[in-house]
Design an enzyme around this catalytic site. Structure first.
Site, short mmCIF file in Angstrom:
data_model
loop_
_atom_site.label_atom_id
_atom_site.label_comp_id
_atom_site.label_asym_id
_atom_site.label_seq_id
_atom_site.Cartn_x
_atom_site.Cartn_y
_atom_site.Cartn_z
N THR A 1 0.01 -8.10 -2.34
CA THR A 1 -0.37 -6.72 -2.60
C THR A 1 -1.74 -6.50 -1.96
OG1 THR A 1 -0.79 -5.01 -4.26
CG2 THR A 1 -1.34 -7.27 -4.88
N GLY A 2 -2.00 -5.27 -1.58
CA GLY A 2 -3.26 -4.95 -0.90
C GLY A 2 -2.95 -4.21 0.39
N SER B 1 1.51 4.06 -7.81
CA SER B 1 1.62 3.29 -6.57
C SER B 1 2.99 2.66 -6.35
CB SER B 1 0.56 2.18 -6.56
OG SER B 1 0.70 1.36 -7.69
N ARG C 1 4.76 5.62 8.13
CA ARG C 1 4.06 4.32 8.05
C ARG C 1 4.82 3.40 7.09
NH1 ARG C 1 1.79 1.07 3.69
NH2 ARG C 1 0.09 -0.14 4.54
N VAL C 2 5.11 2.22 7.53
CA VAL C 2 5.70 1.21 6.66
C VAL C 2 4.72 0.05 6.58
CG1 VAL C 2 7.57 -0.47 6.46
CG2 VAL C 2 8.09 1.87 7.14
N THR D 1 1.13 -2.62 -5.41
CA THR D 1 2.54 -3.00 -5.22
C THR D 1 2.95 -3.88 -6.37
OG1 THR D 1 2.40 -2.98 -2.81
CG2 THR D 1 4.07 -4.42 -3.75
N THR E 1 6.85 -0.60 -3.55
CA THR E 1 5.59 0.16 -3.49
C THR E 1 5.82 1.55 -2.91
OG1 THR E 1 3.30 0.07 -2.69
CG2 THR E 1 4.99 -0.61 -1.15
N1 ASP Z 1 0.78 -3.57 0.36
C1 ASP Z 1 0.99 -2.18 0.08
C2 ASP Z 1 1.07 -1.44 1.37
O1 ASP Z 1 0.26 -1.69 2.25
C3 ASP Z 1 -0.04 -1.55 -0.81
C4 ASP Z 1 -0.62 -2.42 -1.90
O2 ASP Z 1 0.00 -3.37 -2.33
O3 ASP Z 1 -1.73 -2.16 -2.36
O4 ASP Z 1 1.90 -0.59 1.50
#
Ligand code: ASP
Length: 344
Positions: free
Chosen positions: A239-240, A86, A216-217, A188, A206
């Site tokens: 994160t998420g 990831s 996509r950002v 992330t 990430t």
């Molecule tokens: N926040 C990150 C994104 O949406 C992914 C993650 O942290 O799980 O790109």
């Protein structure tokens, strides 16, 4: 002079302890729970892989690096780890099979920041983000422009797609082709730190959501969303599911709650509650998590559903902790900061 005494202080305890041995001491206990100021420097990072990253940060700082050097070093470790699907090399690709990385870095003094979005073929987007901050008049570069800038700065292009992730992508393409966001196809590294002089800094890196639409950002490279540092108050990272953070300037919101006097854990929890109220969906469906450290060196984290593991490292202590967990059924009852006994 300052650096010498700092090193002397650190050399007594750095990495000697992996948590636990000071538990009889009430001050140490309160520090390990984030209730009172941790020893400095303190590093706080997302997920289990945050622990080796934090330790690399502490090592770099101990060796005489700046706080920003330390943050960059920790994140580079995660970016180079091909077993981490990831972040950085080995990250899951976008729907077109290309690994597209997002990263940002922010320094408290002067609120300097740099960021890259959707960069391809470069293993260390965190270092490119730092170069954007230090070598250009801009804050953010994206896509092909970011890649060209990186190559111009001497970053070697690399193939970031591992054979395993290539195969997984081929299978996804053949069988699925949906862009559903699962709990297990994104993460992330957000890493924030406070140094011995009371300055704050942070970084975030990430590969974003697996099989995302090309271009996509997410929240991670967006200052105020995936990361925010305010040298008067504290620093926060996320994160998420980025879409559920970036509509609310999540990390900025955490810092603003700390400004109002909330403890970092409460600031993270309050941010999630507010996002859930505004979004309207049950908290569990948002899949968002925050970490934070304040100017004193107190730290905390909160996440949706069962919460998430995060890592805290300071001289003499390095541990993965469980964040506070927020769910619709029992909003915020689970206390955070129980140590998790599994290591990198
Ligand atoms: N926040 C990150 C994104 O949406 C992914 C993650 O942290 O799980 O790109």
């Amino acid at each position: 002079m300052q650096a010498c005494s700092r090193r002397g202080f650190l050399s007594t305890g750095v990495m000697a302890v992996a948590g636990g041995s000071m538990m009889s001491n009430p001050t140490a206990q309160a520090q390990q729970k984030g209730l009172i100021a941790a020893k400095k420097p303190v590093f706080v990072a997302t997920w289990n892989f945050g622990k080796p990253a934090n330790e690399a940060s502490l090592r770099r700082y101990t060796e005489g690096g700046s706080l920003l050097d330390a943050i960059e070093e920790g994140i580079r470790l995660t970016e180079a780890d091909k077993s981490n699907a990831s972040v950085g090399a080995g990250g899951k690709p976008a729907a077109n099979g290309k690994v597209q990385l997002d990263a940002c870095i922010m320094n408290g003094p002067g609120s300097k920041a740099g960021s890259v979005g959707g960069i391809e073929d470069i293993m260390h987007p965190i270092s490119v983000a730092r170069a954007v901050m230090e070598k250009t008049p801009h804050v953010m570069l994206v896509g092909e422009g970011a890649r060209a800038f990186a190559i111009d700065q001497g970053f070697a292009p690399a193939n970031l797609l591992t054979p395993e992730e290539h195969d997984a992508w081929k299978t996804w393409k053949k069988e699925n082709q949906s862009l559903e966001v699962g709990e297990d196809n994104h993460d992330t590294i957000a890493l924030v730190g406070l140094d011995g002089e009371g300055n704050l800094a942070g970084g975030c890196s990430t590969s974003g959501l697996a099989y995302k639409l090309p271009g996509r950002v997410g929240d991670s490279p967006i200052l105020g969303s995936g990361l925010y540092v305010d040298n008067e108050i504290g620093a926060a990272g996320a994160t998420g599911v980025g879409e559920n953070v970036m509509r609310f300037c999540g990390s900025f919101m955490v810092v603003e709650y700390m400004r109002q006097g909330l403890h970092p854990e409460d600031a993270c929890a309050e941010t999630i509650r507010r996002i859930a109220r505004l979004d309207g969906r049950p908290i569990e469906e948002l899949h968002i998590n925050f970490i934070a450290v304040d100017k004193q060196g107190r730290f905390g984290a909160a996440g949706t559903g069962k919460g998430f593991p995060y890592a805290v490292t300071y001289p003499g202590y390095s541990q993965v902790l469980q964040s506070k967990a927020l769910s619709q059924r029992a909003i915020g009852i689970e206390g955070g900061n129980a140590p998790i006994d599994q290591q990198p």
